[in-house]
Design a protein around this motif. Structure first.
Motif, short mmCIF file in Angstrom:
data_model
loop_
_atom_site.label_atom_id
_atom_site.label_comp_id
_atom_site.label_asym_id
_atom_site.label_seq_id
_atom_site.Cartn_x
_atom_site.Cartn_y
_atom_site.Cartn_z
N ILE A 82 104.56 90.17 46.42
CA ILE A 82 104.99 90.09 47.55
C ILE A 82 103.81 90.00 48.77
N LEU A 83 102.95 91.30 48.32
CA LEU A 83 101.86 91.39 49.24
C LEU A 83 100.61 90.46 49.23
N ASN A 84 100.66 89.94 48.10
CA ASN A 84 99.51 89.12 47.72
C ASN A 84 99.95 87.65 47.04
N PRO A 85 100.68 87.05 47.55
CA PRO A 85 101.40 86.17 46.86
C PRO A 85 100.40 85.00 46.16
N LYS A 86 99.20 84.83 47.00
CA LYS A 86 98.34 83.65 46.16
C LYS A 86 97.91 83.94 44.88
N LYS A 87 97.94 85.43 44.46
CA LYS A 87 97.34 85.78 43.24
C LYS A 87 98.18 85.46 42.13
N LYS A 88 97.72 85.21 40.85
CA LYS A 88 98.44 85.43 39.84
C LYS A 88 98.72 86.75 39.33
N VAL A 89 100.09 86.98 39.44
CA VAL A 89 100.43 88.48 39.10
C VAL A 89 101.13 88.50 37.71
N LEU A 90 100.52 89.20 36.64
CA LEU A 90 100.86 89.21 35.36
C LEU A 90 101.46 90.51 34.94
N ILE A 91 102.59 90.75 34.08
CA ILE A 91 102.99 91.99 33.88
C ILE A 91 103.23 91.94 32.24
N PRO A 92 102.70 92.97 31.58
CA PRO A 92 102.73 93.04 30.13
C PRO A 92 104.02 92.84 29.78
N LEU A 300 106.77 85.35 39.10
CA LEU A 300 107.03 84.24 39.92
C LEU A 300 108.19 84.59 40.84
N MET A 301 108.15 84.44 42.09
CA MET A 301 109.32 84.90 42.84
C MET A 301 109.71 83.42 44.11
N ASP A 302 110.91 83.62 44.36
CA ASP A 302 111.36 82.47 45.33
C ASP A 302 110.69 82.84 46.59
N GLU A 303 110.25 82.01 47.55
CA GLU A 303 109.50 82.01 48.47
C GLU A 303 110.10 82.82 49.62
N ASN A 304 111.42 82.25 49.97
CA ASN A 304 112.23 82.97 50.92
C ASN A 304 112.47 84.39 50.73
N LEU A 305 112.98 84.70 49.66
CA LEU A 305 112.94 86.06 49.17
C LEU A 305 111.74 86.98 49.35
N LEU A 306 110.85 86.14 49.12
CA LEU A 306 109.22 86.95 49.12
C LEU A 306 109.03 87.40 50.52
N ASN A 307 109.43 86.28 51.40
CA ASN A 307 108.95 86.59 52.78
C ASN A 307 109.92 87.72 53.27
N GLN A 308 111.44 87.57 53.00
CA GLN A 308 112.34 88.46 53.46
C GLN A 308 111.95 89.98 52.92
N ALA A 309 111.44 90.21 51.72
CA ALA A 309 111.15 91.37 51.24
C ALA A 309 109.86 91.80 51.95
N LYS A 310 109.00 91.14 52.33
CA LYS A 310 107.68 91.49 52.72
C LYS A 310 107.71 92.41 54.16
N LYS A 311 108.56 92.08 55.05
CA LYS A 311 108.72 92.44 56.40
C LYS A 311 108.69 94.11 56.30
N PRO A 312 109.84 94.62 55.55
CA PRO A 312 109.92 96.04 55.28
C PRO A 312 108.82 96.83 54.69
N ILE A 313 107.97 96.15 53.75
CA ILE A 313 107.17 96.67 53.16
C ILE A 313 105.66 96.82 54.09
N LEU A 314 105.48 95.71 54.99
CA LEU A 314 104.10 95.69 55.69
C LEU A 314 104.77 96.75 56.85
N THR A 315 106.03 96.99 57.11
CA THR A 315 106.40 98.06 58.34
C THR A 315 105.64 99.36 57.53
N MET A 316 106.17 99.49 56.44
CA MET A 316 105.63 100.77 55.58
C MET A 316 104.26 101.06 55.50
N LEU A 317 103.46 99.92 55.39
CA LEU A 317 102.07 100.02 55.25
C LEU A 317 101.42 100.27 56.54
N GLU A 318 101.97 99.72 57.54
CA GLU A 318 101.38 99.99 58.86
C GLU A 318 101.61 101.36 59.33
#
Ligand code: 13P
Ligand code: SF4
Length: 325
Positions: A82-92, A300-318
């Protein structure tokens, strides 16, 4: 997710030095390994960054690598994506879930929210992207107290999904947040009776506890904090012995940081190794090697969901940056 057929069955040549192979793949693919403190020691030793949930989210956000391999659980890898969507994120291991995240299904939570109008929703990062999308601010155990404290005293708040962390904050700063009834299977297992017995055998030992623990444990703890805060405390404290009430993986860094001090894992209330998180422990060096080699499984994530979930995480990081965290 397009998993190459049978990728998990790929055999590993047993003569391989996995540390060497993983280091080689990291360089070749410009990959970075982010690992939570609850991972096995060998995974912590091969990681580029080890941290708690907040530290890992911050690292994921600023990573310039092409691949982020997340050695943790699903919601953590999802947060990285969510925070860095252009990266390929792998989970073992895609099955590395979280009992706390599972305790909060989106449909029920949505109803709960509707039953509590005019409440701000503060949600612990240990939840799915769907729950994040239903939240106003995300928090972790490192910043939860400050985030709640930053809201006006009369603000109505829903806190989810961890009832123990929520109750701890309510008590600590005198709030009356409405709590979702969720909990972590690892932090609910500690036995006060057994801890008291160890304390009597080690009278100078300090009990240090994660705020996901139940109230009866937190009440007798000498220090309460996130995994990073617990680790830092072991260095700062003059005590030479600690009873550690959180997942056992953290003991590796505690011991490394304080080679002369003694760390005793707080015992669970039965004879199993229940203070090992079964989800975190699904990850292995072998799976990390395979994930890096075949670049699967990818999160991989649905783009809409990713963008909706991003807002409250960014608020936390700010907010965290404002608090100097
Ligand atoms: P922190 O990483 O915030 O200490 O939380 C611990 C935990 O349970 C992660 O799953
Ligand atoms: Fe979830 Fe608890 Fe495991 Fe953390 S330790 S991943 S909260 S089950």
């Amino acid at each position: 997710m397009n998993l190459e057929k049978g990728y998990l069955e790929k055999k590993i040549d047993l003569s391989l030095d996995l540390f060497e192979e993983i280091s080689y793949l990291k360089k070749e693919k410009n990959a970075v390994i982010l690992a939570h403190y609850y991972q096995d020691s060998d995974i912590q030793d091969i990681a580029d960054f080890i941290g708690d949930s907040l530290g890992l989210a911050q690292q994921a956000q600023k990573s310039t690598a092409d691949i982020i391999l997340f050695a943790g659980v699903h919601f953590m890898a999802e947060t990285a994506k969510i925070l860095n969507p252009k990266k390929k994120v792998l989970i073992p291991d895609l099955n590395a879930g979280c009992s706390l995240a599972d305790s909060c299904p989106p449909k029920l939570f949505s109803e709960f929210k509707n039953n509590h109008p005019n409440h701000i929703v503060i949600t612990y990062i240990n939840c799915t992207a769907e729950i994040k999308a239903l939240s106003d601010i995300i928090c972790t155990s490192s910043n939860a107290v400050q985030i709640v404290e930053s809201l006006p005293k009369d603000q109505k708040i829903i806190f989810a999904p961890d009832k123990n962390l929520g109750a701890y904050i309510n008590k600590k700063i005198g709030r009356k947040m409405v709590l979702w009834n969720g909990a972590c299977m690892v932090h609910e297992i500690f036995s006060l009776e057994k801890i008291t017995k160890i304390k009597s055998q080690h009278p100078t030992a300090e009990l240090i506890a994660h705020p996901e623990c139940e109230e009866n444990i937190l009440e007798v703890a000498n220090f309460i904090g996130s995994t990073t805060a617990l680790l830092n405390y072991t260095k700062k404290s003059n005590s030479n012995e600690f009873i550690v009430a959180t997942e056992t993986g953290i003991l590796h860094q505690m011991q490394k940081l304080n080679p002369k001090k003694t760390f005793i894992p707080a015992p669970p209330n039965n004879n199993c190794a229940c203070n090992d998180c079964p989800h975190m422990k699904l990850n292995t060096l072998e799976k990390i090697y395979i994930a890096l080699k075949y670049e699967q499984p990818e999160l991989l994530m649905d783009e809409n969901l990713l963008n909706q979930a991003k807002k409250p995480i960014l608020t936390m990081l700010e907010l965290s940056a404002k608090f100097g965290l």
